[in-house]
Design a protein around this motif. Structure first.
Motif, short mmCIF file in Angstrom:
data_model
loop_
_atom_site.label_atom_id
_atom_site.label_comp_id
_atom_site.label_asym_id
_atom_site.label_seq_id
_atom_site.Cartn_x
_atom_site.Cartn_y
_atom_site.Cartn_z
N LYS A 74 0.84 -1.20 0.00
CA LYS A 74 0.00 0.00 0.00
C LYS A 74 0.87 1.24 0.00
O LYS A 74 2.03 1.21 0.43
CB LYS A 74 -0.92 0.01 1.23
CG LYS A 74 -1.82 -1.21 1.35
CD LYS A 74 -2.59 -1.19 2.65
CE LYS A 74 -3.39 -2.47 2.83
NZ LYS A 74 -2.50 -3.66 2.98
N ALA A 75 0.31 2.35 -0.46
CA ALA A 75 1.04 3.61 -0.47
C ALA A 75 1.54 3.93 0.94
O ALA A 75 0.82 3.76 1.92
CB ALA A 75 0.14 4.74 -0.98
N GLY A 76 2.79 4.37 1.02
CA GLY A 76 3.38 4.71 2.30
C GLY A 76 4.12 3.57 2.97
O GLY A 76 4.86 3.79 3.93
N GLU A 77 3.94 2.32 2.48
CA GLU A 77 4.65 1.19 3.05
C GLU A 77 6.04 1.06 2.44
O GLU A 77 6.38 1.75 1.48
CB GLU A 77 3.85 -0.10 2.83
CG GLU A 77 2.57 -0.18 3.66
CD GLU A 77 1.93 -1.55 3.63
OE1 GLU A 77 1.39 -1.97 4.68
OE2 GLU A 77 1.96 -2.20 2.56
N THR A 78 6.84 0.15 3.00
CA THR A 78 8.22 -0.04 2.56
C THR A 78 8.38 -1.40 1.90
O THR A 78 7.74 -2.38 2.29
CB THR A 78 9.19 0.08 3.73
OG1 THR A 78 8.73 -0.74 4.82
CG2 THR A 78 9.29 1.52 4.20
N LEU A 79 9.26 -1.46 0.91
CA LEU A 79 9.50 -2.67 0.12
C LEU A 79 10.98 -2.95 0.06
O LEU A 79 11.79 -2.05 -0.16
CB LEU A 79 8.96 -2.46 -1.31
CG LEU A 79 9.29 -3.53 -2.36
CD1 LEU A 79 8.55 -4.83 -2.05
CD2 LEU A 79 8.94 -3.03 -3.76
N LEU A 80 11.36 -4.23 0.24
CA LEU A 80 12.73 -4.69 0.00
C LEU A 80 12.71 -5.59 -1.22
O LEU A 80 11.93 -6.55 -1.28
CB LEU A 80 13.26 -5.46 1.22
CG LEU A 80 14.61 -6.19 1.04
CD1 LEU A 80 15.73 -5.20 0.75
CD2 LEU A 80 14.93 -7.03 2.28
#
Length: 325
Positions: A138-144
């Motif tokens: 979701k927008a605002g979340e973080t991804l690796l």
């Protein structure tokens, strides 16, 4: 037509130029005169004999193409003969002509060349389906993203950044770390000299990331769990590090973590068609606005597919490798 086939399981040298009959489009399919085709890791696995095509698919490698519709049931997908498209296919891309389900075709975005467009379908279908649908980023979340310099990786970084996410990416050199940062990653992590678990913990203030796109698996999965925030999700899309993983199940239970994964190639046409419609609605405008772009590392003539595979296996590419026809 000219094509490149796998003469027998083996190294890049088993990719051999041949003459083949032109394929015929059936109901709901179009015949595409191919101008460019993407090279992907599943092609390498198929060449080695470990990833056979699904039933009914061409035995020729190649999962994405760009070119011109020259026959078939174009009207079934609101296309016409002569339209320029890129398409996701289950096989047959390493050829002058290929057949594609019309539902899996998309118009070439305005401003992009056929070579650039040939690098879109496999990566964008995969990233959208796994990061945003299955991983529910979701927008605002973080991804690796593991494998951040690959075609999948460079796509995931740009797309997540455009959607309002902070992205971290593991890569195999300092040069690649800087390259993924130039594409929007907040931090490129050289996994050969840095511990990505420690870097992620520090970068996120100990919170962790919400979603991890993992094409390594193997012993990465337990390390991934340590990188996740509570309620975090790991999405596995390849097994470059091996199929077996040992995990700390206590972490999964206590912090409500999800470990999932998928392969796209054997999924039904309707499933892939739904992804195509989502891409056309949400992603194609970003491509046409120039906010994201396919990263093409190198091109090779179709007959030099073996050299393209050798480059991919050497890990030399940042972005896509494309065959020109």
């Amino acid at each position: 037509m000219r094509a490149v086939e796998i003469s027998q399981p083996g190294g890049p040298e088993v990719l051999v130029p041949v003459e083949r009959p032109m394929p015929e489009a059936g109901a709901g399919e179009v015949l595409i005169k191919v101008s460019a085709a993407g090279v992907n890791r599943p092609d390498v696995a198929q060449r080695k004999g470990s990833y056979p095509p699904p039933p009914g698919a061409s035995d020729l490698p190649g999962l994405e193409v760009a070119g011109e519709i020259v026959g078939g049931d174009a009207a079934a997908g609101s296309f016409a003969i002569g339209d320029k498209v890129c398409a996701l296919i289950a096989g047959g891309g390493y050829a002058e002509y290929c057949v594609a389900p019309v539902e899996q075709c998309l118009p070439i975005p305005a401003g992009l060349s056929d070579i650039e467009a040939a690098g879109l379908p496999e990566t964008y279908f995969t990233v959208w389906s796994n990061v945003f649908d299955r991983g529910a980023l979701k927008a605002g979340e973080t991804l690796l993203v593991h494998g951040g310099a690959s075609g999948i990786g460079t796509t995931a970084i740009q797309l997540a950044r455009a959607m309002g996410n902070t992205v971290y990416a593991t890569v195999g050199s300092d040069e690649r770390a800087r390259a993924v940062e130039s594409l929007g990653a907040a931090r490129g992590i050289n996994y050969k000299t840095e511990d990505f678990v420690e870097v992620v913990r520090e970068a996120t203030g100990g919170v962790g990331v919400n979603v991890i796109l993992d094409m390594v698996a193997g012993d990465y999965i337990n390390r991934d769990l340590k990188c996740l925030a509570d309620d975090g999700r790991i999405v596995i899309i390849a097994l470059l590090g091996g199929a077996r993983s040992e995990i700390d199940a206590n972490q999964v239970l206590r912090r409500r973590l999800t470990v999932t994964g998928s392969t796209l190639r054997p999924r039904p046409v309707a499933f892939k068609g739904a992804i195509a419609q989502s891409l056309r609605q949400h992603v194609w405008p970003l491509l046409e606005q120039g906010r994201i772009k396919p990263i093409v590392h190198a091109t090779f003539p179709l007959e030099q597919a073996s050299a393209a595979h050798a480059m991919m296996e050497a890990g030399e590419n940042i972005g896509k490798i494309i065959l020109t026809v």
